[in-house]
Scaffold this motif. Structure first.
Motif, PDB file in Angstrom:
ATOM      1  N   ILE A 163      45.673  27.401  34.132  1.00  0.00           N
ATOM      2  CA  ILE A 163      45.191  28.605  34.514  1.00  0.00           C
ATOM      3  C   ILE A 163      44.115  28.484  35.440  1.00  0.00           C
ATOM      4  O   ILE A 163      43.054  27.863  35.053  1.00  0.00           O
ATOM      5  N   GLY A 164      44.267  29.014  36.498  1.00  0.00           N
ATOM      6  CA  GLY A 164      43.034  28.839  37.564  1.00  0.00           C
ATOM      7  C   GLY A 164      42.325  30.144  37.841  1.00  0.00           C
ATOM      8  O   GLY A 164      42.990  31.107  37.451  1.00  0.00           O
ATOM      9  N   THR A 165      41.229  30.165  38.739  1.00  0.00           N
ATOM     10  CA  THR A 165      40.589  31.334  38.859  1.00  0.00           C
ATOM     11  C   THR A 165      41.593  32.598  39.784  1.00  0.00           C
ATOM     12  O   THR A 165      41.118  33.332  39.985  1.00  0.00           O
ATOM     13  N   GLU A 166      42.475  31.924  40.372  1.00  0.00           N
ATOM     14  CA  GLU A 166      43.522  32.600  41.035  1.00  0.00           C
ATOM     15  C   GLU A 166      44.983  32.607  40.903  1.00  0.00           C
ATOM     16  O   GLU A 166      45.646  33.273  41.622  1.00  0.00           O
TER      17      GLU A 166
ATOM     18  N   ARG B 224      40.478  27.407  41.199  1.00  0.00           N
ATOM     19  CA  ARG B 224      40.068  26.416  40.678  1.00  0.00           C
ATOM     20  C   ARG B 224      40.614  26.241  39.154  1.00  0.00           C
ATOM     21  O   ARG B 224      40.497  27.277  38.194  1.00  0.00           O
TER      22      ARG B 224
ATOM     23  N   THR C   7      41.032  25.823  35.286  1.00  0.00           N
ATOM     24  CA  THR C   7      39.720  26.160  34.382  1.00  0.00           C
ATOM     25  C   THR C   7      40.174  25.924  32.943  1.00  0.00           C
ATOM     26  O   THR C   7      39.397  25.460  32.244  1.00  0.00           O
TER      27      THR C   7
END
Lengths: 355, 355, 355, 355
Positions: B256-259, B151, B153
């Motif tokens: 920048i994502g959660t993964e 996701r 972010t």
């Protein structure tokens, strides 16, 4: 009244041919694609959709196409085996010629094209070495010409293709002229550009191996090769070519001078994106040479059109195309025979051919 | 019969206007530039050489140009102050509109354009945020959409121009809407794209300083600014803009994502050349945004033409162009007042304007 | 009671010698530097300040030093011409030996050292090829061993020094063994590591030129050289060495396998700083090999101490040091004679020496 | 006679404590680790193997350790909650102190340490901000001090940790002081270094969100935060910290001046290896901050020893350690309250605390 556009015909609509056709149709403002030839019904099918509606007349016969009224030029993107014949025919019809590289895998046949071109100095005849039209190479050349690296002395250049497991390249080796003629010819052309067209080879060595395509052995070809060309002026060029890359196209050049160095495409990249994952930080790589050089082909088309229309010099003499194939052939010979080849200062070969 | 081409007129032939005109003339195969307007005699002079010979009719009056028979669309590249009026007039003549960003530096005026566009859903009305058409951003967006970073972010994005000591930007600040509206609006648009058009700001902070252009103070503007926008969905975007770069254009985005994470243009480069000297190893940087985004503008022209001809959706809703300017204005307000601005979950502002 | 430390003596306190001494004194916890020898009064002066106060006894006579009670090992960093003699003497005194590369520029002399070592298998005798202890090379080797690139097939490696205009390297060429023995020997050692110590050369070619140090001609040496070694197993290594770099040390290695590729230090860097100026974006480069490999020398000292104390295997067999010099000598011969050298599958040379 | 070595004791042998102990034992030639304290039996077990054999006396009682004869200094690497008390006790025993950051998460407690230090100006008391000892940061600072980027104006700095799914950081948030105090304090310290210790904040904003560690909400903390500090001198620093990185540690700093820019670690890397696969070209990233800063900690130990032995100034005043925590606390307050904080030119806060 609108300035005249170069009326150009495209010969060949295969892998590269159809790209040339589309580039002249859509991305060369000073040219107008008016005709296209292909012997292949499938390519005609494609052309009926993508070229014909825009005023491009289609032909299944090359000679017939050359008779079309008002033609100024032909771009040749057919199979290498017919490049020379088609180029000569076009010149005989008084047409400018842009021919995909190489003119031929045979040095003698290349020379015939050059002879024909020399008889007609008013015609623009170019063998398309696309890297000459690439922004990065042109920028690097400008810096060298500007003296920023002193005297260019060492050139390292490689043409590295992504591995194609289909077997295509084994068949292809039957008539490609070998990896040095087929692949390194680009690197050799860069050498002529950066060191000067007049440079004379002094000695040549080459080695190769078969790592992933055993079938190449039957054609005396390899899938990895390294060669060195030493020149009388005190320069050295060395080349690597392979068809084994896991990651994609990696065409790198370094030019090392007495006072500095330039590199081009040292780390290939598909775009400006970096991907951060638990593997690390990754940049993707173009899978094929067109991903690397697309805009160079567009510039080639535009520069060719301009040279024809304005009667300005082409960026490279047609003789270079022979010289590059000749050096490629010697490298291939050195590879196959396992012997260095030597030349005197006039370029005359010192020993009898090894073969 | 040749497929119909989009008949387009160009309004404005200045810095960006003439590039739009040339792109539609030469690099948009499915469009035909048929008319051009400029109030400026110098620009007419240029156009008589570069446009008129190719069948482009020139006008000194915008309204008159709109009367030209057969027009389908207008590309607006005039001064920002007249974008909205010209866009509305074009729509009233039933023409598709591609308008340089921003529609206006005034949110209210932007809204008028959107209102007008909503009345005519059959028209394609687009405010050109060029980064949406950039290969690298599109590649990054595809990876995000594909779930490669989880996701999304945090978004960091900057628009950084090479320092221009001419004083141009001081004058320009009088009517630019301020740096967040003029520069960061691109980064805000990317935010709407990568986080989703529906995101609702929760709070906004901004700070700025004047480092090299003291004259900006009179216009309550700055030459370096940092702003943060927090969204109700739990995302944060933060922006930096400056006109002080020594090295050139440096427009960087990180998502920048959660993964995982993606970056675009983290290290700007003019081309693929590296220069090795006693200073170290150097890559040159584009001096201006057009050096970075030239091909994005070409793609924008082509995609716009295709959407008009094929009646397909545009890549971004026109409402976004208002939303981006609105967020830019809030950032500018936060910068000038030194106060955070807060919103409820519906997007309604919680306090009275600070100003 | 504290674990026993390796009692080591340092021979030679010149350019590399004093670094070895300090590394064993200060950065090798399991070793204790207890003695140091130098024939040079200036080096003694330095040692009286930097070594003696810390319990290191100084000697002007190598043999005398070997008599010191309690010695376990000697690190030899004297002039190459005495490496072998000193190594043999140390072994005869039952001491472990870490010797700067090369054992000798003469293959025969190298062999004598190896013979002596073979008589005393309980002694650890290592010729220090520092790259074997470098983090990045070790990481790359681990990936190769792990199969990440398939079968390693092509190795490109270069040793490139910053240009030193002092004339030092002209004098040095009188006894260095030539550039392939002096410089490329590192790249050859890497080849033995990555391809396997047992690989057998099949053919060797080399070319060189003098670009900036005309005085080298008198020693039949060059300042730029390119060589290729083809192995019977179907691998190829190719090398470039130069002393002409404007920017600094550039030691690069690429290992290309049938399923992937690794590069080490493709773009050298002094640290993690980038400098942005009107020239572009620049990374500085280490001026010398110690700037690149300092920590590898520290690791070498520690690993050597551990192998001696724990009687564990050294990371490389001493025979390799001969093999690397041997291949370097063949490359140098091929360079000077302009002829390829060929070998049968057992490694036996097929023709009489060309010289 | 051998020069005197700094007799140092280590307090705490946990994650960072045992590294400090080993660094002083093995990699700080001018220091001698003579004592170590830990309240933890497991850490004692480790110490009996790794420290005791080398002459390090072990203690389970901190006060008792301070009584050991001949001690010069203590390095404190215990839990943050006892840093201040242990530092003060050490000073009261007339010992130099190197304390892991932070002195305390409470500004008031930090101040007590500073007060105590001020009473004993002959003691060296340092709070270890490791980045000050990193080669790359020192190189960058030298270039700034040298005027290479003009007047430093904007500082962007981030501390980004690899995601740790263990839940450790949720517990840790109970007493860490919040992300700005725990993580960004490094970036704030860099700001004080690069902009000057005397800089005075003018206003502060911050925003944060919880993306992957919902449990943080109970401690009013977040896992992603962005903050801006504007200074009266016309500089701006902005920070990002996160514990969500998929790829590893990514601590980046950019310093932008009126005439140039520097970046440090813009693209983190584990070593000099690049991996080429069908995914593209990848560089691995250090998983943790010690992978990035190991050598900085070693240099810190050496520089501290030198300052104590030679009575030379420490690289940073102890007051900075308070100022950095203070600014971190304000950022944390701004984050939690959603309000900007303002200061007058003397640094006096203009409003009552928001909390």
């Amino acid at each position: 009244m609108a300035p005249r556009k170069l009326q150009i015909a495209a010969a060949g609509l295969g892998r590269m041919g159809h790209r040339h056709a589309l580039n002249f149709l859509n991305r060369t403002p000073r040219a107008q694609l008016v005709a296209a030839f292909s012997p292949d019904p499938k390519e005609h099918e494609w052309a009926r959709e993508h070229l014909e509606p825009y005023g491009v007349k289609l032909y299944s016969d090359y000679d017939e196409m050359l008779e079309q009224q008002g033609l100024d030029a032909v771009v040749i993107g057919t199979a290498t085996s017919v490049h020379a014949e088609e180029a000569i025919k076009a010149m005989q019809k008084n047409l400018h010629v842009l021919c995909e590289k190489p003119l031929s895998t045979s040095v003698d046949v290349c020379r015939q094209v050059v002879e024909e071109a020399k008889k007609r100095p008013h015609l623009k005849v170019m063998c398309g070495f696309s890297r000459r039209f690439d922004d990065s190479y042109q920028n690097a050349y400008g810096k060298v010409a500007d003296g920023q690296i002193g005297r260019p002395t060492i050139l390292r250049s490689q043409t590295c293709d992504k591995h194609d497991p289909s077997g295509f390249f084994v068949e292809y080796a039957a008539w490609s002229g070998g990896v040095f003629v087929d692949m390194s010819v680009h690197d050799i052309d860069l050498t002529l550009w950066f060191f000067g067209n007049q440079i004379v080879p002094k000695s040549i060595s080459a080695h190769g191996c078969i790592a992933v395509q055993p079938g190449l052995a039957q054609h005396k070809d390899v899938d990895n090769a390294v060669g060195i060309v030493e020149f009388w002026g005190g320069q050295i060029a060395y080349y690597y070519c392979t068809r084994m890359m896991a990651h994609g196209q990696e065409d790198v050049t370094e030019v090392i001078g007495t006072e500095g160095k330039l590199s081009v495409n040292l780390i290939p990249q598909n775009n400006l994106v970096r991907i951060y994952s638990d593997k690390g930080i990754t940049q993707e790589v173009p899978a094929h040479y067109y991903g690397r050089f697309e805009m160079a082909f567009v510039k080639e088309a535009n520069d060719f059109a301009a040279a024809c229309l304005d009667d300005t010099p082409l960026p490279m003499p047609i003789e270079n195309a022979v010289k590059a194939v000749q050096i490629g052939s010697w490298l291939q010979e050195a590879l196959v025979t396992g012997k260095q080849i030597h030349f005197d200062q006039s370029g005359k070969r010192l020993e009898r051919p090894n073969l």
